[in-house]
Design a protein around this motif. Structure first.
Motif, PDB file in Angstrom:
ATOM      1  N   ALA A 243       8.110 -45.802 -63.636  1.00 40.73           N
ATOM      2  CA  ALA A 243       7.020 -44.865 -63.361  1.00 40.73           C
ATOM      3  C   ALA A 243       7.420 -43.921 -62.232  1.00 40.73           C
ATOM      4  O   ALA A 243       7.175 -42.701 -62.293  1.00 40.73           O
ATOM      5  CB  ALA A 243       5.754 -45.641 -63.000  1.00 40.73           C
ATOM      6  N   TYR A 246      10.458 -41.536 -63.519  1.00 39.38           N
ATOM      7  CA  TYR A 246      10.176 -40.519 -64.524  1.00 39.38           C
ATOM      8  C   TYR A 246       8.904 -39.716 -64.222  1.00 39.38           C
ATOM      9  O   TYR A 246       8.348 -39.076 -65.107  1.00 39.38           O
ATOM     10  CB  TYR A 246      10.115 -41.161 -65.921  1.00 39.38           C
ATOM     11  N   ILE A 275       6.618 -39.920 -73.031  1.00 41.75           N
ATOM     12  CA  ILE A 275       7.646 -40.337 -74.005  1.00 41.75           C
ATOM     13  C   ILE A 275       7.219 -39.861 -75.394  1.00 41.75           C
ATOM     14  O   ILE A 275       6.132 -40.214 -75.858  1.00 41.75           O
ATOM     15  CB  ILE A 275       7.794 -41.886 -74.015  1.00 41.75           C
ATOM     16  N   GLY A 302      15.773 -52.050 -68.252  1.00 37.91           N
ATOM     17  CA  GLY A 302      14.529 -52.424 -67.560  1.00 37.91           C
ATOM     18  C   GLY A 302      13.403 -52.810 -68.496  1.00 37.91           C
ATOM     19  O   GLY A 302      12.801 -53.886 -68.346  1.00 37.91           O
ATOM     20  N   SER A 327       2.492 -41.616 -68.979  1.00 43.47           N
ATOM     21  CA  SER A 327       2.576 -42.821 -69.822  1.00 43.47           C
ATOM     22  C   SER A 327       1.749 -43.944 -69.209  1.00 43.47           C
ATOM     23  O   SER A 327       1.590 -44.003 -67.986  1.00 43.47           O
ATOM     24  CB  SER A 327       4.016 -43.328 -69.914  1.00 43.47           C
TER      25      SER A 327
HETATM   26  P1  ADP Z   1      16.288 -46.939 -67.758  1.00 42.77           P
HETATM   27  O1  ADP Z   1      15.099 -46.570 -66.967  1.00 42.77           O
HETATM   28  O2  ADP Z   1      17.335 -47.601 -66.961  1.00 42.77           O
HETATM   29  O3  ADP Z   1      16.824 -45.817 -68.575  1.00 42.77           O
HETATM   30  P2  ADP Z   1      14.474 -48.606 -69.290  1.00 42.77           P
HETATM   31  O4  ADP Z   1      14.770 -49.654 -70.285  1.00 42.77           O
HETATM   32  O5  ADP Z   1      13.670 -48.999 -68.131  1.00 42.77           O
HETATM   33  O6  ADP Z   1      15.879 -48.024 -68.841  1.00 42.77           O
HETATM   34  O7  ADP Z   1      13.746 -47.429 -70.029  1.00 42.77           O
HETATM   35  C1  ADP Z   1      14.231 -46.956 -71.303  1.00 42.77           C
HETATM   36  C2  ADP Z   1      13.867 -45.507 -71.506  1.00 42.77           C
HETATM   37  O8  ADP Z   1      12.461 -45.376 -71.692  1.00 42.77           O
HETATM   38  C3  ADP Z   1      14.194 -44.638 -70.317  1.00 42.77           C
HETATM   39  O9  ADP Z   1      15.525 -44.218 -70.365  1.00 42.77           O
HETATM   40  C4  ADP Z   1      13.210 -43.513 -70.480  1.00 42.77           C
HETATM   41  O10 ADP Z   1      13.713 -42.569 -71.394  1.00 42.77           O
HETATM   42  C5  ADP Z   1      11.995 -44.170 -71.124  1.00 42.77           C
HETATM   43  N1  ADP Z   1      10.942 -44.517 -70.128  1.00 42.77           N
HETATM   44  C6  ADP Z   1      10.692 -45.738 -69.634  1.00 42.77           C
HETATM   45  N2  ADP Z   1       9.638 -45.708 -68.793  1.00 42.77           N
HETATM   46  C7  ADP Z   1       9.198 -44.457 -68.764  1.00 42.77           C
HETATM   47  C8  ADP Z   1       8.120 -43.786 -68.100  1.00 42.77           C
HETATM   48  N3  ADP Z   1       7.281 -44.421 -67.283  1.00 42.77           N
HETATM   49  N4  ADP Z   1       7.970 -42.463 -68.336  1.00 42.77           N
HETATM   50  C9  ADP Z   1       8.779 -41.817 -69.177  1.00 42.77           C
HETATM   51  N5  ADP Z   1       9.820 -42.371 -69.831  1.00 42.77           N
HETATM   52  C10 ADP Z   1      10.030 -43.683 -69.645  1.00 42.77           C
END
Ligand code: ADP
Length: 336
Positions: A243, A246, A275, A302, A327
């Motif tokens: 959070a 992004y 997203i 994550g 999101s």
């Molecule tokens: P990382 O953050 O290391 O890329 P994650 O598994 O935590 O890996 O997240 C996967 C993908 O999901 C991210 O690369 C991002 O594109 C999207 N994402 C996750 N959480 C958010 C969020 N809160 N807002 C927007 N996009 C998100």
């Protein structure tokens, strides 16, 4: 088998002839001999027919049994059940089918595990490639070229960064593989959700402050739920970390907990980039990252870890998101 049949036949014939002789001596009538011989011939004939039919049936069954066992050994596809009636043979056949299914299921399980492991290994080798080649490049430069003190300092900082990345990667890999193979058992206890959230929030306070992101929390202090506090805090941290990552400067994050009939629902809502719907199913996959976030730190593990941790406790995570608006990741933890 043939020998046994012959023995039975001879035994039966000899017995009936012996009985005829005994009766003849007891009664003394020649008709007894004639009747006895006719009876012996008929009896031997029917017995022979019975044994012959039984032998045929047995050899047919043995043939099917061997055929089926051969197929099982060679791993061919299962055939249709050959005998439908409720006979001993069909029961054995049915059990063989069951055995075959169990064997196939176990084979599939092993193949799946192996495939998972291979994917994990190839993911690991892919992920460590970049930091290792960066480290090689930096150390080669340091060893072969004369550099100023400032440049040396920069290179050393570079090494530190890459080593940290490797360290992080290895830790995550070990954690993931342990979680996946069941080596780590989550301990669900009656813990305070507020405290678990506080642990997770404490790690994002500083990065959120750096981006001037306003974080609010609505969680009753006395709210308790069965969960593994340490691991659940890690799952919440992963969601909160995303959070912050992004969400642009001056954005907002709200954490709220709510009690439902069967679950405790925790929403982590941000005003970040959002997203697109077509990516929402993929973001929970291991090492999945959206194209547009490649300048942000992260390896795409994550959300995968967060989901593993929550589902292992009988819960689930849901995402709702709108591009450029934000999101909401909703974590559902079962009350029982
Ligand atoms: P990382 O953050 O290391 O890329 P994650 O598994 O935590 O890996 O997240 C996967 C993908 O999901 C991210 O690369 C991002 O594109 C999207 N994402 C996750 N959480 C958010 C969020 N809160 N807002 C927007 N996009 C998100």
């Amino acid at each position: 088998m043939k020998k046994i049949c012959l023995l039975i036949e001879t035994g039966a014939l000899a017995t009936s002839l012996l009985l005829t002789t005994i009766f003849y001596f007891l009664i003394g009538n020649t008709w007894v001999i004639i009747g006895g011989i006719i009876f012996s011939i008929c009896f031997t004939f029917w017995l022979f027919l019975l044994i012959w039919l039984f032998g045929k049936r047995l050899s047919l069954f043995t043939f099917h049994l061997c055929h089926r066992l051969d197929n099982m050994i060679n791993g061919y596809e299962k055939e249709e059940q050959l005998l439908d009636e409720d006979t001993l043979l069909s029961r054995i056949s049915y059990r063989l089918s069951r055995l075959y299914d169990i064997k196939k299921e176990n084979q599939n399980k092993v193949a799946n595990e192996r495939e998972k492991l291979q994917i994990l290994l190839s993911d690991i080798s892919h992920q460590v490639k970049t930091p290792i080649s960066n480290l090689k490049m930096i150390t080669d430069t340091l060893l072969t070229k004369s550099v100023s003190d400032t440049e040396r300092e920069e290179f050393l900082q570079g090494i530190k960064g890459q080593v940290n990345k490797l360290d992080f990667l290895i830790q995550v890999m070990v954690k993931t593989s342990r979680l996946e193979t069941g080596a780590i058992k989550l301990e669900k206890n009656d813990n305070s959700l507020y405290q678990t959230l506080a642990i997770a929030l404490s790690s994002i306070v500083y990065p959120a402050e750096e981006k001037s992101i306003y974080v609010t929390v609505n969680c009753p202090e006395n709210l308790r739920v069965l969960h593994d506090s340490k691991w659940t805090a890690e799952a919440f941290f992963n969601l909160l970390d995303n959070a912050v990552k992004y969400t642009p400067t001056n954005g907002k994050i709200n954490v709220s907990a709510e009690e439902w009939e069967m679950y405790i629902k925790v929403d982590i809502k941000d005003t970040g980039k959002g997203i697109p719907e077509k990516h929402q199913a993929s973001i929970f996959q291991r090492f999945y990252r959206e194209e547009e976030v490649h300048n942000e730190p992260g390896i795409g593990i994550g959300l995968y870890l967060a989901r593993e941790i929550i589902t292992k406790q009988g819960g689930f995570i849901k995402v709702t998101s709108e591009v450029d608006k934000g999101s909401t990741f909703s974590v559902f933890l079962p009350k029982k």
